[in-house]
Design an enzyme around this catalytic site. Structure first.
Site, PDB file in Angstrom:
ATOM      1  N   ASN A   9       0.872  -1.177   0.000  1.00 15.02           N
ATOM      2  CA  ASN A   9       0.000   0.000   0.000  1.00 15.02           C
ATOM      3  C   ASN A   9       0.907   1.225   0.000  1.00 15.02           C
ATOM      4  O   ASN A   9       1.462   1.586   1.035  1.00 15.02           O
ATOM      5  CB  ASN A   9      -0.905  -0.027   1.241  1.00 15.02           C
ATOM      6  CG  ASN A   9      -1.803   1.189   1.316  1.00 15.02           C
ATOM      7  OD1 ASN A   9      -1.852   1.988   0.378  1.00 15.02           O
ATOM      8  ND2 ASN A   9      -2.514   1.342   2.421  1.00 15.02           N
ATOM      9  N   TRP A  10       1.043   1.832  -1.167  1.00 19.97           N
ATOM     10  CA  TRP A  10       1.990   2.947  -1.281  1.00 19.97           C
ATOM     11  C   TRP A  10       1.426   4.265  -0.765  1.00 19.97           C
ATOM     12  O   TRP A  10       2.122   5.277  -0.750  1.00 19.97           O
ATOM     13  CB  TRP A  10       2.462   3.075  -2.739  1.00 19.97           C
ATOM     14  CG  TRP A  10       3.454   2.009  -3.105  1.00 19.97           C
ATOM     15  CD1 TRP A  10       4.128   1.209  -2.237  1.00 19.97           C
ATOM     16  CD2 TRP A  10       3.889   1.629  -4.415  1.00 19.97           C
ATOM     17  NE1 TRP A  10       4.968   0.351  -2.921  1.00 19.97           N
ATOM     18  CE2 TRP A  10       4.837   0.581  -4.259  1.00 19.97           C
ATOM     19  CE3 TRP A  10       3.593   2.056  -5.701  1.00 19.97           C
ATOM     20  CZ2 TRP A  10       5.474  -0.023  -5.343  1.00 19.97           C
ATOM     21  CZ3 TRP A  10       4.214   1.457  -6.787  1.00 19.97           C
ATOM     22  CH2 TRP A  10       5.147   0.425  -6.607  1.00 19.97           C
ATOM     23  N   LYS A  11       0.162   4.265  -0.382  1.00 22.21           N
ATOM     24  CA  LYS A  11      -0.466   5.475   0.169  1.00 22.21           C
ATOM     25  C   LYS A  11      -0.144   6.680  -0.721  1.00 22.21           C
ATOM     26  O   LYS A  11      -0.015   6.518  -1.931  1.00 22.21           O
ATOM     27  CB  LYS A  11      -0.036   5.673   1.630  1.00 22.21           C
ATOM     28  CG  LYS A  11      -0.254   4.393   2.451  1.00 22.21           C
ATOM     29  CD  LYS A  11      -0.020   4.550   3.929  1.00 22.21           C
ATOM     30  CE  LYS A  11      -0.246   3.225   4.634  1.00 22.21           C
ATOM     31  NZ  LYS A  11      -0.090   3.289   6.080  1.00 22.21           N
ATOM     32  N   HIS A  98      -9.642   1.109   5.398  1.00 27.01           N
ATOM     33  CA  HIS A  98      -8.338   1.418   6.007  1.00 27.01           C
ATOM     34  C   HIS A  98      -8.538   2.466   7.100  1.00 27.01           C
ATOM     35  O   HIS A  98      -9.314   3.404   6.945  1.00 27.01           O
ATOM     36  CB  HIS A  98      -7.370   1.927   4.939  1.00 27.01           C
ATOM     37  CG  HIS A  98      -5.952   1.901   5.411  1.00 27.01           C
ATOM     38  ND1 HIS A  98      -5.459   2.824   6.315  1.00 27.01           N
ATOM     39  CD2 HIS A  98      -4.927   1.057   5.147  1.00 27.01           C
ATOM     40  CE1 HIS A  98      -4.190   2.555   6.571  1.00 27.01           C
ATOM     41  NE2 HIS A  98      -3.837   1.478   5.881  1.00 27.01           N
ATOM     42  N   GLU A 170      -5.338  -4.668  10.825  1.00 28.70           N
ATOM     43  CA  GLU A 170      -4.309  -3.642  11.003  1.00 28.70           C
ATOM     44  C   GLU A 170      -4.600  -2.842  12.267  1.00 28.70           C
ATOM     45  O   GLU A 170      -5.381  -1.887  12.230  1.00 28.70           O
ATOM     46  CB  GLU A 170      -4.318  -2.674   9.809  1.00 28.70           C
ATOM     47  CG  GLU A 170      -3.950  -3.308   8.485  1.00 28.70           C
ATOM     48  CD  GLU A 170      -3.390  -2.261   7.522  1.00 28.70           C
ATOM     49  OE1 GLU A 170      -2.279  -2.472   7.025  1.00 28.70           O
ATOM     50  OE2 GLU A 170      -4.033  -1.232   7.294  1.00 28.70           O
ATOM     51  N   GLY A 176       2.637   2.391  10.868  1.00 27.71           N
ATOM     52  CA  GLY A 176       3.626   3.457  10.699  1.00 27.71           C
ATOM     53  C   GLY A 176       4.351   3.847  11.974  1.00 27.71           C
ATOM     54  O   GLY A 176       5.011   4.889  12.017  1.00 27.71           O
ATOM     55  N   SER A 216       3.549  -2.047  10.572  1.00 29.23           N
ATOM     56  CA  SER A 216       5.003  -2.072  10.799  1.00 29.23           C
ATOM     57  C   SER A 216       5.657  -3.413  10.450  1.00 29.23           C
ATOM     58  O   SER A 216       6.637  -3.812  11.100  1.00 29.23           O
ATOM     59  CB  SER A 216       5.328  -1.657  12.233  1.00 29.23           C
ATOM     60  OG  SER A 216       4.896  -0.329  12.460  1.00 29.23           O
ATOM     61  N   GLY A 237       2.987  -1.054   4.419  1.00 30.58           N
ATOM     62  CA  GLY A 237       3.076   0.373   4.105  1.00 30.58           C
ATOM     63  C   GLY A 237       4.524   0.780   3.883  1.00 30.58           C
ATOM     64  O   GLY A 237       5.092   0.539   2.807  1.00 30.58           O
TER      65      GLY A 237
HETATM   66  P1  13P Z   1       3.051   0.387   7.819  1.00 27.86           P
HETATM   67  O1  13P Z   1       3.580  -0.888   7.223  1.00 27.86           O
HETATM   68  O2  13P Z   1       3.816   1.603   7.379  1.00 27.86           O
HETATM   69  O3  13P Z   1       2.904   0.287   9.300  1.00 27.86           O
HETATM   70  O4  13P Z   1       1.575   0.609   7.228  1.00 27.86           O
HETATM   71  C1  13P Z   1       0.675  -0.427   7.287  1.00 27.86           C
HETATM   72  C2  13P Z   1      -0.510  -0.030   6.501  1.00 27.86           C
HETATM   73  O5  13P Z   1      -1.235   0.884   6.865  1.00 27.86           O
HETATM   74  C3  13P Z   1      -0.774  -0.756   5.258  1.00 27.86           C
HETATM   75  O6  13P Z   1      -2.039  -0.469   4.782  1.00 27.86           O
END
Ligand code: 13P
Length: 252
Positions: A9-11, A98, A170, A176, A216, A237
């Site tokens: 998920n590259w956001k 999400h 999640e 994050g 994470s 992420g």
């Molecule tokens: P991180 O891997 O940066 O914690 O993010 C997870 C996430 O939100 C994936 O959708």
């Protein structure tokens, strides 16, 4: 053994060049052989790059998903993107629920219900996220919260309707932050989610359901999660933005 699903998920991070070069580099590596067909790879770039990304991966084992669409089909919604628009460029996978959308963009369970209906109408594969906050876990409410999140959304649909779905657990506090739930905590929540599906839809559906962990995950801890019985992959992420880390996660 169930196929594992690894989702990047590259956001709101990668621009055009980052997106294209990452996907091209991934295609250069003969992943088909290296990961033994036991992993399904899904990448979720930002809207402007979905079309080209989907073209580039055609014929490979890499799939492209959208990070969002609007909960109405069409109309005067300036700046929004519909499921039909995505469908018209060949996108048929969507991340819904999400916590960043629930919290930052105030996506309520009613909105999510509408989004699920739209996803079903356009035959999208749904990656549905659930997760509790730090306070909810501290107060031992995490199981109740996840049950409620599912009851108010996915569980409103029939077995037939939720055929093309995976769940991503999640925990909000692990996203994050560099702090993960322990593999044991993840396993017990995944077991619980599978049990809820068993109660609601029966053994066939619950056995088949793929439940991913997100929060994470990195190249060092990934295998500790993936080796848990009810963890069928990961939603990544930050670590999906570094090519070598993401590759190591795929190889975990
Ligand atoms: P991180 O891997 O940066 O914690 O993010 C997870 C996430 O939100 C994936 O959708």
């Amino acid at each position: 053994m169930k196929e594992k699903i690894i989702i990047a998920n590259w956001k709101m991070n990668y621009d055009f060049n980052d997106t294209i070069s990452f996907i091209r580099n991934l295609l250069k590596i003969n992943l088909d052989k290296k990961i033994n067909h036991k992993k399904k790879i899904i990448i979720a770039p930002s809207f402007p790059f979905l079309h080209i990304s989907n073209k580039i991966v055609k014929g490979s084992n890499i799939n492209i998903a959208a990070q969002n669409f609007h909960h109405m089909d069409k109309g005067a919604y300036t700046g929004e993107v519909s499921a039909h628009m995505l469908e018209s460029i060949g996108i048929n996978k969507i991340i819904l629920g999400h916590s960043e959308r629930r919290i930052i963009f105030s996506e309520t369970e009613e909105i999510l219900l509408s989004k699920i209906k739209i996803a079903l109408k356009h035959k999208f594969y749904i990656i549905f996220c659930v997760g509790e906050t730090y306070d909810e876990r501290s107060n031992n409410k995490h199981f109740i919260v996840i049950k409620k999140q599912l009851s108010k959304t996915i569980f409103k649909f029939t077995t037939n309707e939720i055929k093309f779905l995976c769940i991503a657990y999640e925990p909000v506090w692990a996203i994050g932050t560099g702090i993960t739930a322990t593999p044991k905590e993840v396993q017990s929540m995944h077991y619980f989610i599978r049990f809820l599906f068993l109660e609601k839809y029966g053994k066939h559906v619950s056995d088949k359901l793929q439940i991913l962990y997100g929060g994470s995950i990195n190249d060092i801890n990934a295998k500790n999660f993936f080796s848990q019985e009810d963890v069928d992959g990961g939603l990544i992420g930050n670590s999906s933005l570094e090519f070598s880390k993401f590759l190591n996660i795929l190889l975990s």
